[in-house]
Design an enzyme around this catalytic site. Structure first.
Site, PDB file in Angstrom:
ATOM      1  N   SER A 174       0.850  -1.197   0.000  1.00 17.04           N
ATOM      2  CA  SER A 174       0.000   0.000   0.000  1.00 17.04           C
ATOM      3  C   SER A 174       0.879   1.238   0.000  1.00 17.04           C
ATOM      4  O   SER A 174       1.961   1.253   0.587  1.00 17.04           O
ATOM      5  CB  SER A 174      -0.954  -0.027   1.189  1.00 17.04           C
ATOM      6  OG  SER A 174      -0.248   0.031   2.411  1.00 17.04           O
ATOM      7  N   GLY A 203      -0.278   4.638   0.663  1.00 19.56           N
ATOM      8  CA  GLY A 203      -1.011   5.788   1.168  1.00 19.56           C
ATOM      9  C   GLY A 203      -1.994   6.309   0.135  1.00 19.56           C
ATOM     10  O   GLY A 203      -2.633   5.527  -0.581  1.00 19.56           O
ATOM     11  N   GLY A 211      -2.416   4.942  -3.509  1.00 20.00           N
ATOM     12  CA  GLY A 211      -3.034   3.672  -3.875  1.00 20.00           C
ATOM     13  C   GLY A 211      -2.184   2.485  -3.507  1.00 20.00           C
ATOM     14  O   GLY A 211      -1.624   2.439  -2.411  1.00 20.00           O
ATOM     15  N   GLY A 266      -4.882   1.186   6.127  1.00 20.23           N
ATOM     16  CA  GLY A 266      -4.247  -0.078   5.782  1.00 20.23           C
ATOM     17  C   GLY A 266      -4.998  -1.268   6.368  1.00 20.23           C
ATOM     18  O   GLY A 266      -5.049  -2.348   5.765  1.00 20.23           O
ATOM     19  N   ASP A 267      -5.563  -1.074   7.541  1.00 21.47           N
ATOM     20  CA  ASP A 267      -6.332  -2.150   8.171  1.00 21.47           C
ATOM     21  C   ASP A 267      -7.641  -2.391   7.418  1.00 21.47           C
ATOM     22  O   ASP A 267      -8.076  -3.534   7.247  1.00 21.47           O
ATOM     23  CB  ASP A 267      -6.607  -1.804   9.636  1.00 21.47           C
ATOM     24  CG  ASP A 267      -5.319  -1.517  10.396  1.00 21.47           C
ATOM     25  OD1 ASP A 267      -4.286  -2.131  10.063  1.00 21.47           O
ATOM     26  OD2 ASP A 267      -5.342  -0.668  11.303  1.00 21.47           O
TER      27      ASP A 267
END
Ligand SMILES: Nc1ncnc2c1ncn2[C@@H]1O[C@H](COP(=O)(O)OP(=O)(O)OP(=O)(O)O)[C@@H](O)[C@H]1O
Ligand SMILES: [Mg+2]
Length: 299
Positions: free
Chosen positions: A211, A213, A216, A242-243
């Site tokens: 990932s 941020g 994308g 991210g989770d």
């Protein structure tokens, strides 16, 4: 059911101040407490989406009880009790939205407590469709914990998604997790930019998402590579995006959707998490707005 392991959950305390000045005392404008830790956030997002989930991990002491009490209503949890105390994280947010975070290390887990967790996890595997292993490891837990749990999942015929960093991630790769999802800083030891996903696969991951941020993500799935971007970033709180991405990927893995569709929906979910001021929840209205803005490109 998706089994989500959060080995080091936390009581997340957020304090709001006008301006943070080191060395001075402050008056908090607002104080909020919520159950946290990466796996807790993943489980919360899945639960919000109506996906059957069971959360597991270690809890101890009064703060461990607060983690249990701080879960969203109806979220199923099966924790293993430890003698040491669950950690607390403190986030101080100023009027400009800048967040200063202090994380405690968490409890020291004994060999017996780890063995009890492995048993609990093994029992949960019987009803699992897939497992998510997310976040840091508390002290005392072996550094190859995620490799051990991934092997147990594979032995039971289940898929495993790992979202970890540092030694926990490196060691997990030996067990060939079905998908890993570090962010680009966490993936940097395996390569930069587009090469990190290849480095993760070369090191053992069956598939990899890195990932990036608001930019994308990059994905390597089988022999295919994808770049996923969002036409317009969401403003808000990126902590926990991210989770939400991991939650979306885990849900996608247990569908028959193809990878482009899985990546698209997970990216939309992550963006929808940014719109919520705390981690472990998505804004469903924003989810509908951002879906058409996600671009999946094979590279
Ligand atoms: N401002 C944003 N607008 C839209 N989507 C975002 C934004 N920030 C992040 N995302 C989405 O969230 C995903 C995960 O973000 P990021 O790479 O920051 O994860 P992370 O560092 O693992 O976050 P955390 O561990 O705090 O949950 C990104 O791949 C992207 O799809
Ligand atoms: Mg992360």
């Amino acid at each position: 059911v998706l089994v989500v392991a959060c080995l080091n959950p936390a009581v997340d305390v957020t304090l709001t101040v006008d301006r943070l000045c080191p060395g001075e005392s402050h008056r908090a404008r607002m104080s909020m407490q919520r159950a946290g830790g990466k796996g807790v956030n993943v489980a919360h997002v899945l639960h919000q989406l109506g996906v059957p989930v069971v959360l597991t991990g270690f809890v101890g002491g009064p703060r461990g009880a607060a983690v249990g009490a701080g879960l969203d209503p109806g979220l199923r949890a099966q924790f293993v009790d430890v003698g040491d105390e669950t950690r607390q994280t403190v986030t101080i947010v100023d009027a400009a939205g800048a967040a200063t975070v202090v994380n405690e290390p968490g409890p020291a887990v004994t060999v017996e407590e780890w063995a009890r967790f492995v048993d609990t996890f093994g029992a949960l595997l019987r009803e699992a469709d897939a497992v998510v292993l997310s976040g840091s490891l508390p002290r005392g837990v072996p550094s190859d914990a995620y490799a051990q749990l991934t092997r147990a999942a594979h032995a039971a015929g289940r898929t495993a998604l790992v979202d970890a960093a540092g030694e926990a991630l490196r060691a997990a790769l030996d067990a060939e997790p079905d998908l890993v999802k570090p962010n680009e800083d966490e993936a940097a030891p395996f390569g930069t930019d587009g090469s990190a996903v290849d480095g993760l696969v070369a090191a053992g991951a069956r598939n990899a998402v890195v990932s990036r941020g608001a930019r994308g993500l990059a994905a390597r799935v089988g022999e295919h590579r994808y770049d996923v971007t969002l036409a317009r970033p969401v403003t808000g709180n990126p902590t926990g995006a991210g989770d939400a991405l991991a939650a979306g990927l885990a849900r996608g893995l247990s569908t028959t959707d193809g990878w482009p569709a899985i990546l698209r929906e997970a990216t939309a979910l992550a963006a929808a998490a940014v719109a919520v001021p705390y981690a472990g929840a998505i804004d469903l209205a924003v989810l509908d707005q951002v879906r058409p803005l996600v671009q999946v490109r094979e590279v």
